[in-house]
Scaffold this motif. Structure first.
Motif, mmCIF file in Angstrom:
data_model
loop_
_atom_site.group_PDB
_atom_site.id
_atom_site.type_symbol
_atom_site.label_atom_id
_atom_site.label_comp_id
_atom_site.label_asym_id
_atom_site.label_seq_id
_atom_site.Cartn_x
_atom_site.Cartn_y
_atom_site.Cartn_z
ATOM 1 N N LYS A 198 -9.181 2.263 -0.847
ATOM 2 C CA LYS A 198 -8.343 2.772 0.353
ATOM 3 C C LYS A 198 -8.183 4.392 0.312
ATOM 4 O O LYS A 198 -7.904 5.120 1.443
ATOM 5 C CB LYS A 198 -6.875 2.130 0.486
ATOM 6 N N TYR A 218 -6.592 0.197 -4.358
ATOM 7 C CA TYR A 218 -5.877 1.678 -4.176
ATOM 8 C C TYR A 218 -6.939 2.511 -4.113
ATOM 9 O O TYR A 218 -7.028 3.354 -3.034
ATOM 10 C CB TYR A 218 -4.916 1.875 -5.248
ATOM 11 N N GLU A 224 0.738 -1.207 -0.010
ATOM 12 C CA GLU A 224 0.057 -0.072 0.067
ATOM 13 C C GLU A 224 0.736 1.319 0.197
ATOM 14 O O GLU A 224 1.956 1.147 0.583
ATOM 15 C CB GLU A 224 -0.926 -0.064 1.098
#
Length: 233
Positions: free
Chosen positions: A118, A115, A91
């Protein structure tokens, strides 16, 4: 053993298979798939294309006996899956630039989706290169901020990276090597390596690759590496 929910041809020799699975899956990880007894001897490593609770999806290319068997499976059939294996993509906190070539685009979809889930305000640009037939482009366009497509050319010729972007790539090794050389050293670059795998857990040493810090196992230490580990830029 998992139950196949769907298994469809989406482009010549390209199939998308969804199977039942409950667990935690990270972008860039893979499973070992098997739907036969003794022949062929080895299971097939297939990267995760997408995951939602209760279902994992694989995008794969029919290239040999094992994948030909997988392509013939129908909804409701059983398939043995082991995994997920590998370290996956990390991440990140900045913006994301993704470069995929051919069937190497497979693991990048779940990466982009994860992605944006988040980091919904983060910017994600996607480069997709194909030799002949493009696939999954609309799916990427639905979740990425920008998609640059190339068919029949060299996708890295179009690559323009912003100073604050982290680059993640998967595809033919020659393409990833070009990405590693093209992207400025100030940018962080992660590459997803491919290798013949027998066990998926690093026990057989069949997928050993040479890195800057010595030999490593693609299945266990990878498949995702920093570019300077494998391309020595």
């Amino acid at each position: 053993m998992a139950i196949i929910q769907s298994n469809e041809c989406i482009s010549p020799d390209i199939y998308k298979m969804s199977v039942t699975f409950s667990g935690t899956v990270l972008p860039g990880q893979f499973f070992m798939l098997r739907a036969w007894d003794k022949d062929p001897l080895l299971s097939r490593p297939i990267s995760v294309h997408d995951y939602v609770p209760g279902k994992v999806t694989f995008l794969y290319q029919v290239v040999g006996k094992g994948t030909k068997i997988l392509a013939k499976l129908k909804t409701g059939d059983n398939v043995e899956i082991q995994g997920p294996y590998g370290n996956g993509f990390p991440e990140i906190t900045g913006d994301l630039c993704v470069v995929g070539g051919g069937i190497g685009v497979a693991p990048l979809y779940y990466l982009v989706k994860h992605y944006k889930e988040k980091k919904p305000n983060g910017n994600c640009r996607v480069y997709l290169g194909f030799r002949e037939n493009a696939y999954c482009v609309e799916a990427y366009e639905a979740i990425a901020d920008e998609v640059i497509l190339d068919i029949g050319g060299i996708i890295t010729n179009q690559l323009r990276v912003q100073p604050d972007e982290v680059v993640m790539t998967c595809g033919p090794e020659i393409m990833m090597a070009s990405v590693a050389k093209t992207v400025p050293l100030e940018n962080v670059v992660y590459v997803s390596m491919e290798a013949h795998m027998a066990c998926g857990i690093g026990a057989c040493l069949g997928c050993t690759c040479e890195t800057k810090s010595g030999n490593k196992k693609v299945c266990k230490d990878g498949p995702v590496f920093l570019r300077e580990e494998v391309f020595y830029v």
